[in-house]
Scaffold this motif. Structure first.
Motif, PDB file in Angstrom:
ATOM      1  N   GLU A 281       0.901  -1.276  -0.001  1.00  0.00           N
ATOM      2  CA  GLU A 281      -0.022  -0.005   0.119  1.00  0.00           C
ATOM      3  C   GLU A 281       0.980   1.216   0.041  1.00  0.00           C
ATOM      4  OE1 GLU A 281      -2.452   0.564   3.687  1.00  0.00           O
ATOM      5  OE2 GLU A 281      -0.812  -0.066   4.859  1.00  0.00           O
ATOM      6  N   ASP A 282       0.320   2.354  -0.420  1.00  0.00           N
ATOM      7  CA  ASP A 282       0.892   3.677  -0.610  1.00  0.00           C
ATOM      8  C   ASP A 282       2.274   3.883  -1.264  1.00  0.00           C
ATOM      9  OD1 ASP A 282      -1.294   4.607   1.163  1.00  0.00           O
ATOM     10  OD2 ASP A 282      -0.045   3.971   2.977  1.00  0.00           O
ATOM     11  N   VAL A 283       2.225   2.976  -2.593  1.00  0.00           N
ATOM     12  CA  VAL A 283       3.637   2.965  -3.110  1.00  0.00           C
ATOM     13  C   VAL A 283       3.496   3.677  -4.413  1.00  0.00           C
ATOM     14  CG1 VAL A 283       5.094   1.508  -4.405  1.00  0.00           C
ATOM     15  CG2 VAL A 283       4.739   1.023  -1.882  1.00  0.00           C
ATOM     16  N   THR A 284       4.303   4.382  -4.887  1.00  0.00           N
ATOM     17  CA  THR A 284       4.295   5.123  -6.176  1.00  0.00           C
ATOM     18  C   THR A 284       5.817   4.572  -6.985  1.00  0.00           C
ATOM     19  OG1 THR A 284       2.967   6.922  -5.422  1.00  0.00           O
ATOM     20  CG2 THR A 284       4.168   7.251  -7.629  1.00  0.00           C
ATOM     21  N   LEU A 285       5.421   4.042  -8.242  1.00  0.00           N
ATOM     22  CA  LEU A 285       6.564   3.498  -8.836  1.00  0.00           C
ATOM     23  C   LEU A 285       7.381   4.392  -9.882  1.00  0.00           C
ATOM     24  CD1 LEU A 285       4.672   0.176 -10.171  1.00  0.00           C
ATOM     25  CD2 LEU A 285       5.535   0.720  -8.009  1.00  0.00           C
ATOM     26  N   SER A 286       8.508   4.566  -9.801  1.00  0.00           N
ATOM     27  CA  SER A 286       9.072   5.018 -10.936  1.00  0.00           C
ATOM     28  C   SER A 286       9.066   4.590 -12.346  1.00  0.00           C
ATOM     29  CB  SER A 286      11.052   5.140 -10.380  1.00  0.00           C
ATOM     30  OG  SER A 286      11.000   5.680  -9.119  1.00  0.00           O
ATOM     31  N   GLN A 287       9.285   5.547 -13.046  1.00  0.00           N
ATOM     32  CA  GLN A 287       8.983   4.899 -14.604  1.00  0.00           C
ATOM     33  C   GLN A 287       9.895   3.954 -14.972  1.00  0.00           C
ATOM     34  OE1 GLN A 287       8.446   7.847 -17.466  1.00  0.00           O
ATOM     35  NE2 GLN A 287       7.062   9.132 -16.288  1.00  0.00           N
ATOM     36  N   ASP A 288      11.062   3.586 -14.541  1.00  0.00           N
ATOM     37  CA  ASP A 288      11.827   2.523 -14.875  1.00  0.00           C
ATOM     38  C   ASP A 288      11.852   1.294 -14.030  1.00  0.00           C
ATOM     39  OD1 ASP A 288      13.204   3.959 -12.789  1.00  0.00           O
ATOM     40  OD2 ASP A 288      15.154   3.506 -13.255  1.00  0.00           O
ATOM     41  N   TYR A 289      10.710   1.559 -13.015  1.00  0.00           N
ATOM     42  CA  TYR A 289      10.655   0.335 -11.986  1.00  0.00           C
ATOM     43  C   TYR A 289      10.679  -0.991 -12.615  1.00  0.00           C
ATOM     44  CZ  TYR A 289       7.423  -2.590  -9.140  1.00  0.00           C
ATOM     45  OH  TYR A 289       7.001  -3.742  -8.305  1.00  0.00           O
ATOM     46  N   LEU A 290       9.786  -1.165 -13.786  1.00  0.00           N
ATOM     47  CA  LEU A 290       9.828  -2.675 -14.381  1.00  0.00           C
ATOM     48  C   LEU A 290      11.111  -2.802 -15.214  1.00  0.00           C
ATOM     49  CD1 LEU A 290       7.546  -4.999 -14.244  1.00  0.00           C
ATOM     50  CD2 LEU A 290       6.758  -4.210 -16.248  1.00  0.00           C
ATOM     51  N   GLN A 291      11.443  -1.884 -15.771  1.00  0.00           N
ATOM     52  CA  GLN A 291      12.615  -1.944 -16.413  1.00  0.00           C
ATOM     53  C   GLN A 291      14.087  -2.357 -15.609  1.00  0.00           C
ATOM     54  OE1 GLN A 291      13.753  -1.553 -19.787  1.00  0.00           O
ATOM     55  NE2 GLN A 291      15.641  -2.149 -18.989  1.00  0.00           N
ATOM     56  N   TYR A 292      13.880  -1.831 -14.351  1.00  0.00           N
ATOM     57  CA  TYR A 292      14.992  -2.332 -13.403  1.00  0.00           C
ATOM     58  C   TYR A 292      14.822  -3.868 -12.800  1.00  0.00           C
ATOM     59  CZ  TYR A 292      16.357  -3.189  -8.276  1.00  0.00           C
ATOM     60  OH  TYR A 292      16.674  -4.018  -7.277  1.00  0.00           O
ATOM     61  N   PHE A 293      13.617  -4.232 -12.816  1.00  0.00           N
ATOM     62  CA  PHE A 293      13.242  -5.593 -12.199  1.00  0.00           C
ATOM     63  C   PHE A 293      13.734  -6.675 -13.444  1.00  0.00           C
ATOM     64  CE2 PHE A 293      10.187  -4.814  -8.851  1.00  0.00           C
ATOM     65  CZ  PHE A 293      11.054  -5.198  -7.758  1.00  0.00           C
ATOM     66  N   GLY A 374      20.655   0.337  -5.392  1.00  0.00           N
ATOM     67  CA  GLY A 374      21.356   1.463  -4.565  1.00  0.00           C
ATOM     68  C   GLY A 374      20.418   2.694  -4.801  1.00  0.00           C
ATOM     69  N   LEU A 375      19.714   2.828  -5.815  1.00  0.00           N
ATOM     70  CA  LEU A 375      18.866   3.962  -5.913  1.00  0.00           C
ATOM     71  C   LEU A 375      17.330   3.366  -5.852  1.00  0.00           C
ATOM     72  CD1 LEU A 375      18.330   7.106  -6.716  1.00  0.00           C
ATOM     73  CD2 LEU A 375      18.328   6.582  -8.943  1.00  0.00           C
ATOM     74  N   SER A 376      16.424   3.847  -5.069  1.00  0.00           N
ATOM     75  CA  SER A 376      15.037   3.258  -5.020  1.00  0.00           C
ATOM     76  C   SER A 376      14.334   3.575  -6.284  1.00  0.00           C
ATOM     77  CB  SER A 376      14.446   4.001  -3.796  1.00  0.00           C
ATOM     78  OG  SER A 376      14.839   3.668  -2.636  1.00  0.00           O
ATOM     79  N   ARG A 377      13.381   2.610  -6.897  1.00  0.00           N
ATOM     80  CA  ARG A 377      12.552   2.688  -7.851  1.00  0.00           C
ATOM     81  C   ARG A 377      11.177   2.846  -7.393  1.00  0.00           C
ATOM     82  NH1 ARG A 377      17.853   1.824  -9.513  1.00  0.00           N
ATOM     83  NH2 ARG A 377      18.037   1.732 -11.551  1.00  0.00           N
ATOM     84  N   ILE A 378      10.914   3.096  -5.868  1.00  0.00           N
ATOM     85  CA  ILE A 378       9.708   3.469  -5.636  1.00  0.00           C
ATOM     86  C   ILE A 378       9.532   4.711  -4.540  1.00  0.00           C
ATOM     87  CG2 ILE A 378       8.819   1.088  -5.878  1.00  0.00           C
ATOM     88  CD1 ILE A 378       9.005   0.984  -3.056  1.00  0.00           C
ATOM     89  N   GLN A 379       8.691   5.232  -4.446  1.00  0.00           N
ATOM     90  CA  GLN A 379       8.227   6.185  -3.174  1.00  0.00           C
ATOM     91  C   GLN A 379       7.496   5.529  -2.495  1.00  0.00           C
ATOM     92  OE1 GLN A 379       7.406   9.624  -6.016  1.00  0.00           O
ATOM     93  NE2 GLN A 379       8.407  10.807  -4.400  1.00  0.00           N
ATOM     94  N   ILE A 380       7.256   5.839  -1.073  1.00  0.00           N
ATOM     95  CA  ILE A 380       6.339   5.447  -0.249  1.00  0.00           C
ATOM     96  C   ILE A 380       5.832   6.488   0.344  1.00  0.00           C
ATOM     97  CG2 ILE A 380       5.789   4.221   1.840  1.00  0.00           C
ATOM     98  CD1 ILE A 380       8.262   2.169   1.148  1.00  0.00           C
TER      99      ILE A 380
END
Length: 507
Positions: A281-293, A374-380
């Motif tokens: 809950e309460d998570v916003t994804l960076s635009q490269d979130y799925l690319q990172y995974f 090293g750099l988060s791909r989400i905001q909480i």
């Protein structure tokens, strides 16, 4: 004009122009044919198509308000009067903005079935000449518009707390994933990994999460599952609006219990999946979130020592976050925010262990190894009360662009070799005890991070590491402290800090 013939068998219809037939019947009460599926189907009907609807047996019980609203938009004047075991037929048109004359309804007496409707007529290609209904909805236009997003309009008419999403400039914007620009990634394995969105109680928070999820290039919405508290049906309507699956969860009220039941449902609904991506809950994804995974998925999958891959760096504060190319290997790191989880970890350490996960943020996963960016791909997103938590009491940064991932994390041996080289090549070192003596603020203020690429901080006992992290207002858990021999973070996004024992031994 073209003719359409309805024969005795309801499934046999002769069609001579673009027409879609819907048969609502008792099967509607079956969970395999939910009203949300009808909403998705009606949303996909192209503007201008004529839709014929007939009820058979019982069609009203599971017909959602949103589905009724769509039929109204297609020209039905009787949909709100549809009752238990009523007989109803309706022929409307997507985008009509008018009442259709091709509709009739018989209401039953008592618990009996209504009398059947027998009729025949010739149907024109367009029903627009029957304009005359004025839509009084504050967000709906009084005239038809080919670009209208009817399901979104219905949702916004029913629910509040979605001001910008439902604003006049956004009300008809399409809801679909970003186009995949790199066609070579069309068969990327990450697109077939199930994505579990374990929503909380706030629908506006779920909407923000889903909006950021649809910003992922190439997202396969058929692999997305939203779980929600059964008392909060708005989240189910949101899932339907975003064209993803949803499952109601009956939990004891705690989010931790909801999350555990959500994991159980996800691994059951996708029985062949070896891993699941979890978004809390309460998570916003960076635009490269799925690319990172995608970039770390193959090493993650093939390494039997790795159980989790996180999208969140617990120490990704403004002054201690790593860069977008770096991935750490950390033992006993708890799953936080969003992560890839292997089925094997779930089966061995979560599903079959009664007391492993009674408290969120304190799961006992027994020496699991996690890949951590090293750099988060989400905001909480957190409220004021949660800002008292060490994780959220300072500002954080997250990825804004796509990054090429360095390969040193891919195996345990490669990672150890890389750390040995990094330690060997770092010429400047200082005991942690000296830093504690002068104070962290004073030490960092006098450290020339612009010219210093890396620095070693040495300790003689683990309690000094704990003191350092506390002094720098960073996050660490007793399990990580016990099981980790080398700690890494970056000061002011320029100087890599390596924390090691005085003997520089690496496990």
């Amino acid at each position: 004009m073209e003719d359409i013939y309805w024969r005795e068998n309801i499934d046999s219809v002769g069609v001579f122009f673009e027409l879609s037939l819907v048969c609502l019947r008792e099967a509607w009460e079956n969970s395999e044919f939910e009203s949300h599926g009808l909403v998705e189907w009606l949303d996909a009907v192209p503007t201008g198509y004529i839709v014929a609807v007939v009820s058979f047996d019982e069609a009203s019980n599971q017909l959602s308000d949103m589905a009724r609203r769509i039929f109204y938009e297609m020209g039905s004047s009787m949909i709100d009067r549809l009752k238990f075991r009523a007989s109803w037929y309706f022929v409307g048109q997507k985008g009509i903005g008018a009442y259709t004359p091709f509709e009739d309804l018989n209401i039953p007496q008592g618990n009996n079935w209504a009398n059947p409707i027998q009729t025949s007529f010739c149907l024109p290609k367009s029903l627009h000449k029957w304009a005359g209904r004025k839509d009084t909805s504050p967000i709906a236009s009084s005239t038809a518009s080919d670009g209208r997003n009817l399901p979104k309009r219905h949702f916004c008419a029913k629910y509040d707390r979605h001001e910008e999403f439902c604003s006049g400039s956004n009300i008809d914007s399409p809801i679909m994933p970003r186009h995949l620009h790199d066609e070579q990634r069309a068969n990327d394995a990450i697109f077939n990994v199930p994505i579990l969105v374990a929503s909380g109680l706030a629908p506006d928070s779920l909407r923000i999460t889903l909006e950021s999820l649809l910003m992922q290039e190439g997202l396969n919405t058929q692999m997305v599952l939203v779980t929600y508290d059964k008392e909060y049906s708005e989240n189910a309507d949101l899932a339907a609006l975003f064209h993803v699956k949803s499952v109601a969860i009956q939990s004891n009220g705690s989010y931790n219990a909801h999350l555990l039941l959500s994991l159980s449902n996800a691994f059951s609904i996708f029985p062949d999946a070896s891993s699941v991506i979890v978004i809390e809950e309460d998570v916003t994804l960076s635009q490269d979130y799925l690319q990172y995974f995608s970039s770390i998925y193959e090493p993650y999958k093939s390494d039997s020592h790795v159980d989790l891959a996180l999208a969140f760096n617990s120490n990704g504060f403004n002054d201690t976050s790593g860069d977008g190319q770096t991935v750490y290997r950390i033992k006993n790191h708890l799953p936080i925010g969003s992560y890839l989880m292997k089925r094997e970890l779930y089966e061995k350490h979560i599903r079959l262990r009664e007391f492993c996960c009674t408290e969120r943020g304190n799961w006992d996963l027994r020496d699991s190894t996690a890949l951590v960016p090293g750099l988060s791909r989400i905001q909480i997103r957190v409220d004021e009360l949660e800002k008292q938590n060490t994780l959220f009491r300072r500002d954080r940064i997250h990825s804004q662009n796509q990054h090429l991932i360095n390969a040193e994390f891919e195996t345990s041996d490669e990672y150890s070799t890389y750390l040995n080289q990094l330690i060997h090549n770092t010429k400047k070192s200082i005991p942690i005890s000296d830093i504690i003596s002068i104070g962290c603020d004073q030490w960092t203020a006098h450290l020339d991070t612009n010219s210093l690429k890396s620095i070693l901080l040495t300790f003689s006992k683990k309690s000094e590491v704990e003191s350092l992290f506390d002094c720098l207002k960073m996050y660490i858990t007793p399990k990580i402290l016990r099981s980790t021999s080398v700690f890494r973070f970056t000061l002011n996004q320029s100087t890599e800090v390596i924390v090691v024992a005085e003997n520089l031994k690496i496990d």
